[in-house]
Design a protein around this motif. Sequence first.
Motif, PDB file in Angstrom:
ATOM      1  N   ASP A   1       0.854  -1.185   0.000  1.00  0.00           N
ATOM      2  CA  ASP A   1       0.000   0.000   0.000  1.00  0.00           C
ATOM      3  C   ASP A   1       0.897   1.245   0.000  1.00  0.00           C
ATOM      4  O   ASP A   1       1.537   1.558   1.002  1.00  0.00           O
ATOM      5  CB  ASP A   1      -0.889  -0.060   1.250  1.00  0.00           C
ATOM      6  CG  ASP A   1      -1.911   1.071   1.314  1.00  0.00           C
ATOM      7  OD1 ASP A   1      -1.763   2.075   0.588  1.00  0.00           O
ATOM      8  OD2 ASP A   1      -2.855   0.940   2.124  1.00  0.00           O
TER       9      ASP A   1
ATOM     10  N   LYS B   1      -4.210  11.139  -0.606  1.00  0.00           N
ATOM     11  CA  LYS B   1      -3.273  11.816   0.276  1.00  0.00           C
ATOM     12  C   LYS B   1      -2.460  12.878  -0.451  1.00  0.00           C
ATOM     13  O   LYS B   1      -1.776  13.672   0.183  1.00  0.00           O
ATOM     14  CB  LYS B   1      -2.370  10.786   0.980  1.00  0.00           C
ATOM     15  CG  LYS B   1      -3.147   9.617   1.621  1.00  0.00           C
ATOM     16  CD  LYS B   1      -4.096  10.059   2.723  1.00  0.00           C
ATOM     17  CE  LYS B   1      -5.201   9.079   3.101  1.00  0.00           C
ATOM     18  NZ  LYS B   1      -4.862   7.775   3.591  1.00  0.00           N
TER      19      LYS B   1
ATOM     20  N   THR C   1      -3.380   5.632  -4.117  1.00  0.00           N
ATOM     21  CA  THR C   1      -4.582   6.459  -4.019  1.00  0.00           C
ATOM     22  C   THR C   1      -4.235   7.902  -4.347  1.00  0.00           C
ATOM     23  O   THR C   1      -3.106   8.325  -4.145  1.00  0.00           O
ATOM     24  CB  THR C   1      -5.182   6.367  -2.607  1.00  0.00           C
ATOM     25  OG1 THR C   1      -6.289   7.272  -2.513  1.00  0.00           O
ATOM     26  CG2 THR C   1      -4.177   6.730  -1.522  1.00  0.00           C
TER      27      THR C   1
HETATM   28  C1  LIG Z   1      -5.718   6.735   3.958  1.00  0.00           C
HETATM   29  C2  LIG Z   1      -5.221   5.383   3.647  1.00  0.00           C
HETATM   30  C3  LIG Z   1      -5.866   4.568   2.716  1.00  0.00           C
HETATM   31  C4  LIG Z   1      -7.239   4.889   2.159  1.00  0.00           C
HETATM   32  O1  LIG Z   1      -7.213   5.775   1.162  1.00  0.00           O
HETATM   33  P1  LIG Z   1      -8.480   6.086   0.273  1.00  0.00           P
HETATM   34  O2  LIG Z   1      -7.940   5.959  -1.109  1.00  0.00           O
HETATM   35  O3  LIG Z   1      -8.859   7.468   0.629  1.00  0.00           O
HETATM   36  O4  LIG Z   1      -9.565   5.087   0.547  1.00  0.00           O
HETATM   37  C5  LIG Z   1      -5.295   3.359   2.382  1.00  0.00           C
HETATM   38  N1  LIG Z   1      -4.166   2.948   2.970  1.00  0.00           N
HETATM   39  C6  LIG Z   1      -3.533   3.688   3.890  1.00  0.00           C
HETATM   40  C7  LIG Z   1      -2.281   3.167   4.513  1.00  0.00           C
HETATM   41  C8  LIG Z   1      -4.049   4.918   4.275  1.00  0.00           C
HETATM   42  O5  LIG Z   1      -3.448   5.631   5.226  1.00  0.00           O
END
Ligand SMILES: *Cc1c(COP(=O)(O)O)cnc(C)c1O
Length: 358
Positions: free
Chosen positions: A187, A217, A214
């Motif tokens: 991730d 962030k 994603t």
């Molecule tokens: C915030 C976060 C996510 C989720 O992100 P979204 O794309 O907004 O659902 C996934 N993994 C980690 C480690 C996060 O901190």
Amino acid sequence: MTPSQIVRSEILKTPAYHVPDAAGLVKLDAMENPYRLPPELANALAYHLARIGINRYPSPSADELKTALRQAFGVSQCFDLLLGNGSDELIQIVAQTVARPCATVLAVEPSFTLYRTISQLSNLRYIGIPLLASSYELDDASFLSAIAEHQPALVFLASPNNPTGNMFPLASVVRIISATPGLVVVDEAYLAYSGEAGLIDKLNSFDNLIIMRTLSKIGLAGLRLGYLIGHPCWIAELNKTRLPYNVNSLTQAAATFLCSHLTVLHRQTSLIIAERHRVACRLSSFSGVVVYPSKANFIFFKVENARTCFEHLAANGVLIKCLHSAHHLLENGLRVTIGTPDENNLFLDCLASFLGQR
Ligand SMILES: *Cc1c(COP(=O)(O)O)cnc(C)c1O
């Protein structure tokens, strides 16, 4: 008839995901980028979105957006993409896809809590392996022996990790991928703040590696767009679990448009990294505060009484995240998201007043 007679027991005992009310507070709790799009770009985006026919269903394959993501983030044609309504949904898709009876999910702890929640709601057996107590580094030996013992169908590994902010050594991650009989989802939600390339180059070497990213962030949390990068054979199976039209037309169009204006977001990322450095230095100057190194857009730190500190900050208009009761390794831990310089100063001044220091 009551819900408790009908609803699955895993669900009955799971609390709903709680999002604290941030009304009127400086919001430094959720790893959002504090900067909006510049007005000219926001107007250009609005003009672009106005042409989208929302009377029609979205493109089910989102090919235009996938092409834009490939170009923007350097994804080779050898690998396929799977898009999600945030990476939260992708975690759910992966978990559902591998949820054979008795299949096991492994993750380090503390880490992103949805790995556990979604695994358990998907009827998977979830096992959390503690990070090293003092440093939050990977305990390679115990993780590898857990892989040998439990033969996981799925491993989740966030690097940089949330909530600790550190990145795990590439060599350790590679050893985990080699040793895992199932899928390993790395991730990379915070990769943009790490200054590193991440694991994308390792896709060639490991067919059980999936990279999860994603846009949340880096400044587009409201769009809800996450993507997986992986070998076509895996993406094809995962795609069967995905609901049709899971990424709506406006998100597809906005993300496609913004992929050709990423320099704006990259500039914001640089400002946030510079602020992270400044905030970490000032935090380290306080006595009674332990600051952990961060490669993300937040800082994990400890004080003598995290809960009182959290409440003092909230009472003074600053919302951060108290992790004190989230995991035993997070005792007296707090996490602050890097905001604008003014927001960060407000946070630092409130903390100084709580500590009786300046
Ligand atoms: C915030 C976060 C996510 C989720 O992100 P979204 O794309 O907004 O659902 C996934 N993994 C980690 C480690 C996060 O901190």
